[in-house]
Design an enzyme around this catalytic site. Structure first.
Site, PDB file in Angstrom:
ATOM      1  N   ASP A 108       0.820  -1.210   0.000  1.00 51.96           N
ATOM      2  CA  ASP A 108       0.000   0.000   0.000  1.00 51.96           C
ATOM      3  C   ASP A 108       0.857   1.264   0.000  1.00 51.96           C
ATOM      4  OD1 ASP A 108      -2.259  -1.520  -0.058  1.00 51.96           O
ATOM      5  OD2 ASP A 108      -2.859  -1.148   2.015  1.00 51.96           O
ATOM      6  N   ASN A 135      -4.780   8.693   1.851  1.00 57.22           N
ATOM      7  CA  ASN A 135      -5.150   8.054   3.119  1.00 57.22           C
ATOM      8  C   ASN A 135      -5.490   9.068   4.209  1.00 57.22           C
ATOM      9  OD1 ASN A 135      -5.175   5.358   2.533  1.00 57.22           O
ATOM     10  ND2 ASN A 135      -3.239   4.865   3.527  1.00 57.22           N
ATOM     11  N   GLU A 136      -4.501   9.886   4.586  1.00 62.79           N
ATOM     12  CA  GLU A 136      -4.765  10.774   5.710  1.00 62.79           C
ATOM     13  C   GLU A 136      -3.776  11.922   5.786  1.00 62.79           C
ATOM     14  OE1 GLU A 136      -1.658   8.254   6.640  1.00 62.79           O
ATOM     15  OE2 GLU A 136      -3.632   7.341   6.956  1.00 62.79           O
ATOM     16  N   ASP A 171      -1.675  13.404  21.518  1.00 60.33           N
ATOM     17  CA  ASP A 171      -0.383  13.278  20.838  1.00 60.33           C
ATOM     18  C   ASP A 171      -0.490  13.672  19.368  1.00 60.33           C
ATOM     19  OD1 ASP A 171       0.686  12.420  23.180  1.00 60.33           O
ATOM     20  OD2 ASP A 171       0.966  10.339  22.577  1.00 60.33           O
ATOM     21  N   THR A 182      -9.073   2.365   6.865  1.00 50.21           N
ATOM     22  CA  THR A 182      -8.499   1.070   7.242  1.00 50.21           C
ATOM     23  C   THR A 182      -6.982   1.167   7.427  1.00 50.21           C
ATOM     24  OG1 THR A 182      -8.455   0.493   4.884  1.00 50.21           O
ATOM     25  CG2 THR A 182     -10.294  -0.358   6.186  1.00 50.21           C
ATOM     26  N   TYR A 184      -4.061   4.275   9.202  1.00 50.18           N
ATOM     27  CA  TYR A 184      -3.679   4.881  10.483  1.00 50.18           C
ATOM     28  C   TYR A 184      -4.913   5.109  11.357  1.00 50.18           C
ATOM     29  CZ  TYR A 184      -0.577   7.866  13.378  1.00 50.18           C
ATOM     30  OH  TYR A 184       0.184   8.396  14.386  1.00 50.18           O
ATOM     31  N   ALA A 221      -4.038   9.092  21.007  1.00 52.03           N
ATOM     32  CA  ALA A 221      -3.805   9.075  22.464  1.00 52.03           C
ATOM     33  C   ALA A 221      -4.363  10.330  23.132  1.00 52.03           C
ATOM     34  CB  ALA A 221      -2.309   8.927  22.756  1.00 52.03           C
TER      35      ALA A 221
END
Length: 294
Positions: A75, A149-150, A179, A190, A192, A214
């Site tokens: 990926d 993705n992000e 964090d 699907t 991180y 977190a």
């Protein structure tokens, strides 16, 4: 038909990678397909493999207007290929030589059948949204790079947690003390985002995920907003700096830099076999719903 082949050019890649590339080239040349290969990938191969595949392909420096791109690897390789393709609207087919493979979901033993279906035009294309960022800095350190993705806002090294003040379409949402913060596409749900407790979304759904990393509060739950949302972020950090990552490509920002994240004006086209569905991939890759007691 014209296909451009992309793969990992780094020195620490899988030792079997050259074998995969050669096998893919051989498979493609059995069909009426003109094969194009980036100079950087070609010259990263051993002289022996270069001699074998040179008669099969046309080398290029700048990506030509091909009908399809083929990403050979995992990926991560698919994401790098998407970054190279940019807004050229070239659909990408992912050949998986890695482990999980949500984007690169065609196994090597499926390659011949897949190529035959492509030549016969028996495949479908999914449109996936990308995320773009803007800042109050000039120029934008990421230039025209978008994230499939992000976009991740991260603390630097061992720095204290961040305070991330988030606004949706100009309206104050909340201040995350965490964090970091992941802003993910449905494709990245699907990736991180999933690892930090975010929801799984169907890849073509018109949505964006916000999930804290977190968080220092049990009430900071993941949130899904419409993909027409503009997400504005102001970050405070004791170190006075923070990290921004677009699909793993990172830049350090000063805390005075404001970030805006929104849907890119173009989509990434992803090639899928007709019998490959997202729900089948969930069952196969994540053992979705499997009763492990059996």
């Amino acid at each position: 038909m014209k296909i451009a082949l992309f793969g990992n050019t780094s020195s620490d890649r899988d030792p079997q990678f050259e074998k995969y590339i050669f096998s893919v080239c051989e498979a493609i040349k059995r069909y009426p397909i003109h094969l194009y290969l980036p100079d950087m990938l070609f010259y990263s191969l051993s002289p022996d493999i270069q001699d074998k595949i040179r008669p099969m392909c046309i080398l290029f420096d700048v990506t030509p207007p091909v009908d399809m791109a083929m990403s050979v690897g995992g990926d991560g390789t698919f994401l790098r290929t998407a970054s190279i393709i940019g807004d050229m609207e070239i659909p990408i087919l992912g050949i998986n030589t890695g482990r999980l493979g949500f984007l690169a979901d065609i196994n090597c033993d499926e390659l011949d059948d897949t190529l035959r279906e492509i030549v016969e035009n028996k495949y479908r294309i999914e449109e996936r949204i990308l995320l773009e960022i803007d800042t109050n800095d000039e120029p934008n350190p990421f230039g025209s790079i978008c994230a499939l993705n992000e976009v991740a806002i991260l603390k630097q090294d061992t720095a204290s947690m961040l305070s991330i003040h988030a606004y949706i379409n100009g309206e104050y949402l909340t201040s995350y003390r965490a964090d970091g913060l992941v802003i993910a596409t449905p494709t990245g749900s699907t990736a991180y985002s999933l690892s930090i407790g975010g929801p799984i979304l169907v890849p073509t759904s018109p949505s964006i995920i916000l999930a804290a990393i977190a968080p220092h509060s049990l009430t900071a739950r993941p949130l899904v907003v419409g993909d027409d949302s503009r997400i504005s972020l102001k970050i405070e950090s004791r170190s006075k700096h923070y990290l921004v990552s677009l699909d793993g490509q990172s830049q350090i920002f000063n805390e005075h830099t404001l970030i805006e994240v929104y849907k890119a004006p173009y989509t990434q086209k992803v090639v899928k076999r007709l019998n490959h569905t997202f729900f089948k991939t969930l069952r196969d890759k994540l053992m979705w719903g499997a009763d492990l007691r059996k």
